[in-house]
Design a protein around this motif. Structure first.
Motif, PDB file in Angstrom:
ATOM      1  N   PRO A  66      -4.647  -2.126  -9.615  1.00  0.00           N
ATOM      2  CA  PRO A  66      -4.070  -2.134  -8.261  1.00  0.00           C
ATOM      3  C   PRO A  66      -4.783  -3.125  -7.347  1.00  0.00           C
ATOM      4  CG  PRO A  66      -4.411   0.110  -9.031  1.00  0.00           C
ATOM      5  CD  PRO A  66      -5.096  -0.785 -10.015  1.00  0.00           C
ATOM      6  N   VAL A  67      -4.081  -3.575  -6.341  1.00  0.00           N
ATOM      7  CA  VAL A  67      -4.625  -4.503  -5.349  1.00  0.00           C
ATOM      8  C   VAL A  67      -4.786  -3.730  -4.050  1.00  0.00           C
ATOM      9  CG1 VAL A  67      -4.271  -6.672  -4.120  1.00  0.00           C
ATOM     10  CG2 VAL A  67      -3.410  -6.404  -6.459  1.00  0.00           C
ATOM     11  N   GLY A  68      -6.028  -3.309  -3.754  1.00  0.00           N
ATOM     12  CA  GLY A  68      -6.194  -2.493  -2.568  1.00  0.00           C
ATOM     13  C   GLY A  68      -7.624  -2.314  -2.127  1.00  0.00           C
ATOM     14  N   VAL A  69      -7.839  -1.291  -1.321  1.00  0.00           N
ATOM     15  CA  VAL A  69      -9.137  -1.029  -0.709  1.00  0.00           C
ATOM     16  C   VAL A  69     -10.215  -0.816  -1.751  1.00  0.00           C
ATOM     17  CG1 VAL A  69     -10.414   0.613   0.731  1.00  0.00           C
ATOM     18  CG2 VAL A  69      -8.128  -0.128   1.412  1.00  0.00           C
TER      19      VAL A  69
ATOM     20  N   ALA B  73      -3.257   0.801  -1.204  1.00  0.00           N
ATOM     21  CA  ALA B  73      -3.262  -0.174  -2.295  1.00  0.00           C
ATOM     22  C   ALA B  73      -1.835  -0.501  -2.706  1.00  0.00           C
ATOM     23  CB  ALA B  73      -4.034   0.357  -3.493  1.00  0.00           C
ATOM     24  N   LEU B  74      -1.664  -1.706  -3.221  1.00  0.00           N
ATOM     25  CA  LEU B  74      -0.422  -2.099  -3.866  1.00  0.00           C
ATOM     26  C   LEU B  74      -0.555  -1.814  -5.360  1.00  0.00           C
ATOM     27  CD1 LEU B  74       0.143  -5.569  -2.143  1.00  0.00           C
ATOM     28  CD2 LEU B  74       1.312  -3.423  -1.612  1.00  0.00           C
ATOM     29  N   PRO B  75       0.532  -1.616  -6.063  1.00  0.00           N
ATOM     30  CA  PRO B  75       0.440  -1.422  -7.518  1.00  0.00           C
ATOM     31  C   PRO B  75      -0.027  -2.705  -8.187  1.00  0.00           C
ATOM     32  CG  PRO B  75       2.723  -1.679  -6.843  1.00  0.00           C
ATOM     33  CD  PRO B  75       1.926  -1.561  -5.579  1.00  0.00           C
ATOM     34  N   PRO B  76      -0.427  -2.646  -9.454  1.00  0.00           N
ATOM     35  CA  PRO B  76      -0.837  -3.866 -10.163  1.00  0.00           C
ATOM     36  C   PRO B  76       0.246  -4.940 -10.075  1.00  0.00           C
ATOM     37  CG  PRO B  76      -1.354  -1.931 -11.478  1.00  0.00           C
ATOM     38  CD  PRO B  76      -0.560  -1.440 -10.307  1.00  0.00           C
ATOM     39  N   ILE B  77      -0.177  -6.162  -9.799  1.00  0.00           N
ATOM     40  CA  ILE B  77       0.769  -7.278  -9.677  1.00  0.00           C
ATOM     41  C   ILE B  77       0.458  -8.293 -10.775  1.00  0.00           C
ATOM     42  CG2 ILE B  77       1.585  -9.168  -8.219  1.00  0.00           C
ATOM     43  CD1 ILE B  77       0.866  -7.443  -5.792  1.00  0.00           C
ATOM     44  N   ASP B  78       1.388  -8.424 -11.720  1.00  0.00           N
ATOM     45  CA  ASP B  78       1.261  -9.339 -12.851  1.00  0.00           C
ATOM     46  C   ASP B  78       2.049 -10.596 -12.503  1.00  0.00           C
ATOM     47  OD1 ASP B  78       1.366 -10.734 -15.209  1.00  0.00           O
ATOM     48  OD2 ASP B  78       2.037  -9.037 -16.440  1.00  0.00           O
ATOM     49  N   ILE B  79       1.346 -11.696 -12.195  1.00  0.00           N
ATOM     50  CA  ILE B  79       2.065 -12.896 -11.760  1.00  0.00           C
ATOM     51  C   ILE B  79       2.840 -13.528 -12.912  1.00  0.00           C
ATOM     52  CG2 ILE B  79       0.438 -13.340  -9.885  1.00  0.00           C
ATOM     53  CD1 ILE B  79      -0.736 -15.590 -11.526  1.00  0.00           C
ATOM     54  N   GLY B  80       2.441 -13.235 -14.164  1.00  0.00           N
ATOM     55  CA  GLY B  80       3.223 -13.720 -15.291  1.00  0.00           C
ATOM     56  C   GLY B  80       4.599 -13.096 -15.316  1.00  0.00           C
ATOM     57  N   ARG B  81       4.668 -11.819 -14.985  1.00  0.00           N
ATOM     58  CA  ARG B  81       5.953 -11.126 -14.941  1.00  0.00           C
ATOM     59  C   ARG B  81       6.719 -11.484 -13.671  1.00  0.00           C
ATOM     60  NH1 ARG B  81       5.634  -4.838 -16.036  1.00  0.00           N
ATOM     61  NH2 ARG B  81       5.038  -5.748 -18.062  1.00  0.00           N
ATOM     62  N   GLU B  82       6.012 -11.636 -12.561  1.00  0.00           N
ATOM     63  CA  GLU B  82       6.680 -11.892 -11.286  1.00  0.00           C
ATOM     64  C   GLU B  82       7.188 -13.328 -11.177  1.00  0.00           C
ATOM     65  OE1 GLU B  82       7.269  -9.628  -8.992  1.00  0.00           O
ATOM     66  OE2 GLU B  82       6.245  -8.032 -10.096  1.00  0.00           O
TER      67      GLU B  82
ATOM     68  N   LEU C  27     -15.286   1.182  -8.986  1.00  0.00           N
ATOM     69  CA  LEU C  27     -14.276   1.180  -7.923  1.00  0.00           C
ATOM     70  C   LEU C  27     -13.308   0.017  -8.065  1.00  0.00           C
ATOM     71  CD1 LEU C  27     -16.108   3.331  -6.667  1.00  0.00           C
ATOM     72  CD2 LEU C  27     -15.912   2.133  -4.488  1.00  0.00           C
ATOM     73  N   SER C  28     -13.807  -1.136  -8.542  1.00  0.00           N
ATOM     74  CA  SER C  28     -12.999  -2.355  -8.553  1.00  0.00           C
ATOM     75  C   SER C  28     -12.462  -2.704  -9.939  1.00  0.00           C
ATOM     76  CB  SER C  28     -13.817  -3.527  -7.993  1.00  0.00           C
ATOM     77  OG  SER C  28     -14.995  -3.735  -8.752  1.00  0.00           O
ATOM     78  N   PHE C  29     -12.572  -1.764 -10.870  1.00  0.00           N
ATOM     79  CA  PHE C  29     -11.984  -1.911 -12.206  1.00  0.00           C
ATOM     80  C   PHE C  29     -12.628  -3.014 -13.033  1.00  0.00           C
ATOM     81  CE2 PHE C  29      -8.801  -0.433  -9.165  1.00  0.00           C
ATOM     82  CZ  PHE C  29      -8.528   0.823  -9.689  1.00  0.00           C
TER      83      PHE C  29
ATOM     84  N   GLY D 165      -3.470 -12.903 -15.504  1.00  0.00           N
ATOM     85  CA  GLY D 165      -2.437 -13.084 -14.497  1.00  0.00           C
ATOM     86  C   GLY D 165      -2.379 -11.953 -13.499  1.00  0.00           C
ATOM     87  N   SER D 166      -3.484 -11.202 -13.351  1.00  0.00           N
ATOM     88  CA  SER D 166      -3.520 -10.083 -12.411  1.00  0.00           C
ATOM     89  C   SER D 166      -3.998 -10.551 -11.049  1.00  0.00           C
ATOM     90  CB  SER D 166      -4.441  -8.984 -12.933  1.00  0.00           C
ATOM     91  OG  SER D 166      -4.493  -7.910 -12.028  1.00  0.00           O
ATOM     92  N   LEU D 167      -3.235 -10.229 -10.015  1.00  0.00           N
ATOM     93  CA  LEU D 167      -3.598 -10.646  -8.654  1.00  0.00           C
ATOM     94  C   LEU D 167      -4.904 -10.005  -8.202  1.00  0.00           C
ATOM     95  CD1 LEU D 167      -2.661 -12.341  -6.236  1.00  0.00           C
ATOM     96  CD2 LEU D 167      -1.458 -10.311  -5.385  1.00  0.00           C
ATOM     97  N   HIS D 168      -5.224  -8.817  -8.735  1.00  0.00           N
ATOM     98  CA  HIS D 168      -6.454  -8.152  -8.296  1.00  0.00           C
ATOM     99  C   HIS D 168      -7.690  -8.960  -8.673  1.00  0.00           C
ATOM    100  CE1 HIS D 168      -7.700  -6.834 -12.343  1.00  0.00           C
ATOM    101  NE2 HIS D 168      -8.771  -6.317 -11.782  1.00  0.00           N
TER     102      HIS D 168
END
Length: 404
Positions: free
Chosen positions: A115-118, A178-187, A355-357, A371-374
């Motif tokens: 996820p992309v968040g706090v 938080a936003l859900p995981p964002i895969d730029i390869g898929r997006e 906390l930050s995976f 390709g993960s925005l996080h």
């Protein structure tokens, strides 16, 4: 880059005095490979061998993030950071298409997405602060422990403590915005995702080059091999870029063998939880350890955990590289202030990584290459935290560049 890179070994032959650690490290890898192949399977044993290669590359190339980021800030020298960007870019070119395919030869492939968040923002900043006090990131801690650093062993112990505490608090952090995981390869599609990733990495590399040229009028060149012929391949040191390229290849290999990219810090939390459980602390009842995958890992052998096995391999591979280089020389004496910095830094890194995976490997390297925005958010937040850590180092008797 871990702090060991700032006290670069001279690699003068010292084979006689280092025969014992060479033998122990080599036998450890060999016996470990055979044992894991028998007790688990050949795939798991292969991950130990890949970890050994990673450890050797990290040690011989003095490749990490901590010292490289500090050197960019303090000395305005960005050679290490440019090597890091190249490494991530090479891995991304291979990993983004593989992850888009979803599987290869029947092996499911999953990226380092989060996820992309706090939680990432705060955790990465805490990690960046901790790594400057502790003296190394996740990979830097492992390969310097393998190289015989007693101070980094302190960092590792408290890294494990912080990771366990992080597992207790992570469910609360996951409830923050938080936003859900964002895969730029898929997006964006594979081709555009690769282009955007390479462009982002190139911009970072260009900024380091511009800053360095403005400060010094030139770009620093790497040292030439100090051994004749090709003997440096066995004894080191390795060129920084070469070590980074090998790390990229081994990360892609990890994806193909394990089904996921290289990671480090999950293993630390698992080791700590198993120790805590063994001494009567009811970690199995904590929410994090009741989740199916975590509960299974906690109840299974540590040899069944991919990350743990690779971490063991990194330590043994670095120990073998250090022994071959004639540089395996543990030092027991640690000044109290330095010990305190290592302990605080280790706890902060363990907690921040949970906390930050991940750390510089699982979140930054594997995250961006997946390709993960996080991964990009982690990079920015950790660098800011690292600035705070560089400022705090003198409070513990650590200057901006010297390993204490």
């Amino acid at each position: 880059m871990s702090d060991i890179a700032l006290d670069r070994p001279n690699y003068l032959p010292k084979a006689v005095s280092d025969r014992a650690p060479t033998l122990v490290a080599a036998l450890g890898l060999l016996i470990g490979f055979i044992a894991i192949a028998i007790l688990v399977d050949l795939r798991q044993a292969t991950l130990l061998a890949i970890g050994g290669g990673l450890g050797a590359a990290l040690y011989h190339g003095s490749f990490g993030f901590t010292g490289g980021w500090r050197r960019m800030v303090v000395e305005k020298r960005g050679r290490a950071m440019r090597a890091q960007m190249l490494m991530i870019g090479v891995a991304a070119v291979a990993m983004i298409p593989l992850l888009a395919a979803g599987s290869l030869g029947g092996q499911p492939l999953v990226g380092a997405l989060a996820p992309v968040g706090v939680s990432v923002l705060v955790g990465a900043a805490i990690f960046g602060l901790g790594m400057q006090l502790g003296g190394g990131c996740g990979s830097g801690t492992l390969f310097t422990v393998g190289g015989g650093s007693s101070r980094m062993l302190v960092t590792l112990v408290f890294f494990i403590v912080g990771a366990v505490i992080g597992t207790a608090h992570l469910p609360w952090w996951l409830n923050q915005p938080a936003l859900p995981p964002i895969d730029i390869g898929r997006e964006l599609g594979v081709g555009f995702a690769i282009a955007v990733t390479i462009l982002g990495l190139a911009v970072v590399a260009l900024i380091t080059a511009l800053v360095e040229r403005r400060a010094h009028g030139n770009l620093e060149r790497g040292p030439a091999p100090r051994r004749p012929g090709w003997s440096w391949l066995l004894y080191g040191p390795w060129p920084l870029v070469g070590a980074g390229l090998l790390l990229a290849i081994l990360n892609v290999t990890t994806l193909l063998v394990a089904g996921h990219p290289w990671s480090i810090t999950y293993g630390f939390g698992l080791w700590g939880a198993k120790i805590a459980d063994a001494v009567g602390i009811p970690v199995a009842g904590w929410e994090f350890w009741t989740w199916p995958a975590q509960a299974q890992a906690l109840s299974s052998s540590v040899l069944a955990d991919n990350t743990s096995v690779m971490n063991f391999g990194i330590i043994l591979g670095a120990a073998l590289a250090a022994a071959l280089a004639g540089k395996f020389a543990p030092k027991v004496k640690i000044p109290f202030a330095s010990f305190l910095a290592a302990a605080i830094g280790g706890i902060l890194m363990g907690y921040g990584a949970r906390l930050s995976f991940g750390c510089n490997i699982g979140a930054l390297f594997s995250g961006i290459a997946s390709g993960s925005l996080h991964g990009w958010l982690w990079f920015a937040a950790a660098f800011v935290g690292s600035l705070a850590g560089i400022w705090a180092r003198p409070l513990f008797g650590l200057d901006g560049l010297t390993r204490k």
